[in-house]
Design an enzyme around this catalytic site. Structure first.
Site, PDB file in Angstrom:
ATOM      1  N   ASP A   1       0.836  -1.203   0.000  1.00 35.74           N
ATOM      2  CA  ASP A   1       0.000   0.000   0.000  1.00 35.74           C
ATOM      3  C   ASP A   1       0.868   1.249   0.000  1.00 35.74           C
ATOM      4  O   ASP A   1       2.082   1.186  -0.216  1.00 35.74           O
ATOM      5  CB  ASP A   1      -1.011  -0.036   1.152  1.00 35.74           C
TER       6      ASP A   1
ATOM      7  N   LYS B   1      -4.687   3.628  -1.454  1.00 34.73           N
ATOM      8  CA  LYS B   1      -5.761   4.549  -1.802  1.00 34.73           C
ATOM      9  C   LYS B   1      -5.245   5.643  -2.735  1.00 34.73           C
ATOM     10  O   LYS B   1      -4.773   6.680  -2.262  1.00 34.73           O
ATOM     11  CB  LYS B   1      -6.304   5.185  -0.527  1.00 34.73           C
TER      12      LYS B   1
ATOM     13  N   MET C   1       0.088   8.985  13.042  1.00 35.00           N
ATOM     14  CA  MET C   1      -1.149   9.427  12.372  1.00 35.00           C
ATOM     15  C   MET C   1      -1.761  10.654  13.047  1.00 35.00           C
ATOM     16  O   MET C   1      -2.990  10.765  13.134  1.00 35.00           O
ATOM     17  CB  MET C   1      -2.170   8.273  12.330  1.00 35.00           C
TER      18      MET C   1
HETATM   19  C1  LIG Z   1      -0.906   3.121   9.550  1.00 36.16           C
HETATM   20  S1  LIG Z   1       0.483   3.705  10.493  1.00 36.16           S
HETATM   21  C2  LIG Z   1       1.614   2.432  10.169  1.00 36.16           C
HETATM   22  C3  LIG Z   1       2.788   2.376  11.103  1.00 36.16           C
HETATM   23  C4  LIG Z   1       3.790   1.303  10.739  1.00 36.16           C
HETATM   24  N1  LIG Z   1       3.201  -0.019  10.831  1.00 36.16           N
HETATM   25  C5  LIG Z   1       5.057   1.382  11.596  1.00 36.16           C
HETATM   26  O1  LIG Z   1       5.330   0.456  12.380  1.00 36.16           O
HETATM   27  O2  LIG Z   1       5.787   2.373  11.450  1.00 36.16           O
HETATM   28  C6  LIG Z   1       1.008   5.050   9.503  1.00 36.16           C
HETATM   29  C7  LIG Z   1       1.674   6.149  10.298  1.00 36.16           C
HETATM   30  O3  LIG Z   1       2.997   5.775  10.659  1.00 36.16           O
HETATM   31  C8  LIG Z   1       3.825   6.913  10.666  1.00 36.16           C
HETATM   32  N2  LIG Z   1       4.885   6.715   9.665  1.00 36.16           N
HETATM   33  C9  LIG Z   1       5.051   5.651   8.879  1.00 36.16           C
HETATM   34  N3  LIG Z   1       6.172   5.767   8.133  1.00 36.16           N
HETATM   35  C10 LIG Z   1       6.705   6.969   8.448  1.00 36.16           C
HETATM   36  C11 LIG Z   1       7.860   7.667   8.014  1.00 36.16           C
HETATM   37  N4  LIG Z   1       8.691   7.165   7.103  1.00 36.16           N
HETATM   38  N5  LIG Z   1       8.114   8.889   8.561  1.00 36.16           N
HETATM   39  C12 LIG Z   1       7.295   9.397   9.508  1.00 36.16           C
HETATM   40  N6  LIG Z   1       6.188   8.778   9.948  1.00 36.16           N
HETATM   41  C13 LIG Z   1       5.899   7.580   9.444  1.00 36.16           C
HETATM   42  C14 LIG Z   1       2.951   8.118  10.321  1.00 36.16           C
HETATM   43  O4  LIG Z   1       2.474   8.662  11.527  1.00 36.16           O
HETATM   44  C15 LIG Z   1       1.844   7.444   9.530  1.00 36.16           C
HETATM   45  O5  LIG Z   1       0.660   8.219   9.544  1.00 36.16           O
END
Ligand SMILES: C[S@@+](CC[C@H](N)C(=O)[O-])C[C@H]1O[C@@H](n2cnc3c(N)ncnc32)[C@H](O)[C@@H]1O
Length: 278
Positions: free
Chosen positions: A52, A74, A186
């Site tokens: 995704d 999406k 998020m």
């Molecule tokens: C649905 S969550 C998934 C988190 C993921 N499973 C993890 O362990 O990092 C998505 C959120 O993770 C954070 N996120 C994911 N990758 C990121 C990145 N490279 N830089 C900053 N925030 C990140 C943001 O807050 C984003 O809205």
């Protein structure tokens, strides 16, 4: 519990007779150098890859062209594929197409719905193997040199999603403050609510907050602000997803690369291209 023989051994080499399964794989925060050996091996061994929006272009570039790719994110202006659709597609593919990799940003079991997918697949008798990934908080912390714990500043870390299933702000009472670190995933669309909740909880307005956007990816940006100025900084800097907030004194610890009040830093100094080219 079903006894699943891992597809890869501890060196990331394929084991014999492992059988059909879905691999729930953590892609890490975006830098392909942060994939585990097992995650990389899974990408090479996949027959079908489900991914995704959180999976970076640099990681997708590591996937062989022969792998069938199924995008379940999406695209702008369209309807999101539902979780039920994703699960039924995974079940169908697992029954007919060999090794299925469900690749998720960060770690599949941290705010990634990995638990829900594993549950649904196992209920259908499909073997699931989980390969962990580096979660975004760790990627954001390492590239900014913000220690998530520090004996002078914080003895506890909490990871919280700003958005609960019903869309409301998660309860963050008691999670932030002196001596602790709160990492909010998020949170972009809820910055004002987060500030209100923190203030209602008696948190000092000058408590530092780091905002890290695109952690470990090309174009990473990071800002140091305060609880009082969080929402304003998000808006003024036009911070985009993916981004997270690191709330607590650790954000301005001595090792941190961005100084308090500096809202202008761009490009993480240690993103992967610097390593790749030595
Ligand atoms: C649905 S969550 C998934 C988190 C993921 N499973 C993890 O362990 O990092 C998505 C959120 O993770 C954070 N996120 C994911 N990758 C990121 C990145 N490279 N830089 C900053 N925030 C990140 C943001 O807050 C984003 O809205």
């Amino acid at each position: 519990m079903a006894n699943v023989i891992p597809l890869f051994d501890s060196k990331g080499l394929r084991t014999a007779n492992a059988g059909a399964r879905v691999l729930l794989v953590g892609a890490g925060p975006g830098d392909p150098g942060l994939l585990t050996r097992k995650a990389y091996a899974a990408l090479q061994a996949a027959d079908v890859l489900f991914y995704d929006d959180l999976v970076s272009a640099e990681i997708l570039a590591e996937v062989p062209a022969s792998v069938r790719r199924v995008y379940v994110g999406k695209p702008k202006g369209t309807t999101k594929v539902t979780q039920e659709d994703i699960i039924s597609q995974l079940i169908e593919a697992a029954r007919t197409e060999g090794t299925i990799v469900r690749l998720k940003g960060g770690d599949p079991f941290i705010f990634g719905r990995g638990g829900e997918e594993a549950e649904a697949l196992q209920a259908e008798g499909i073997a699931v193997e989980v390969i962990p990934g580096i979660t975004a908080a760790a990627g954001a912390a390492s590239t900014t040199h913000i220690p998530l714990t520090h004996r002078d500043h914080s003895a506890t870390i909490t990871f919280v999603t700003a958005v609960r299933r019903d869309g409301a702000l998660a309860d963050i009472a008691g999670l932030a403050g002196e001596g602790r670190t709160l990492v909010v995933y998020m949170g972009l669309g809820k910055a004002t609510d987060i500030v209100e909740a923190l203030k209602a909880d008696g948190i000092a307005g000058d408590l530092p907050v780091a905002i890290v956007e695109n952690a470990t990816r090309p174009g990473q940006r990071q800002f140091i602000t305060t609880v009082d100025a969080l929402a304003e900084t998000v808006a003024a800097q036009n911070v985009r997803s993916p981004a997270l907030f690191i709330i607590g004194r650790v954000a301005t610890a001595g090792s941190a690369l961005v100084r308090a009040g500096d809202h202008t830093a761009t490009d993480g100094p240690f993103h992967w291209a610097h390593f790749a080219h030595g």
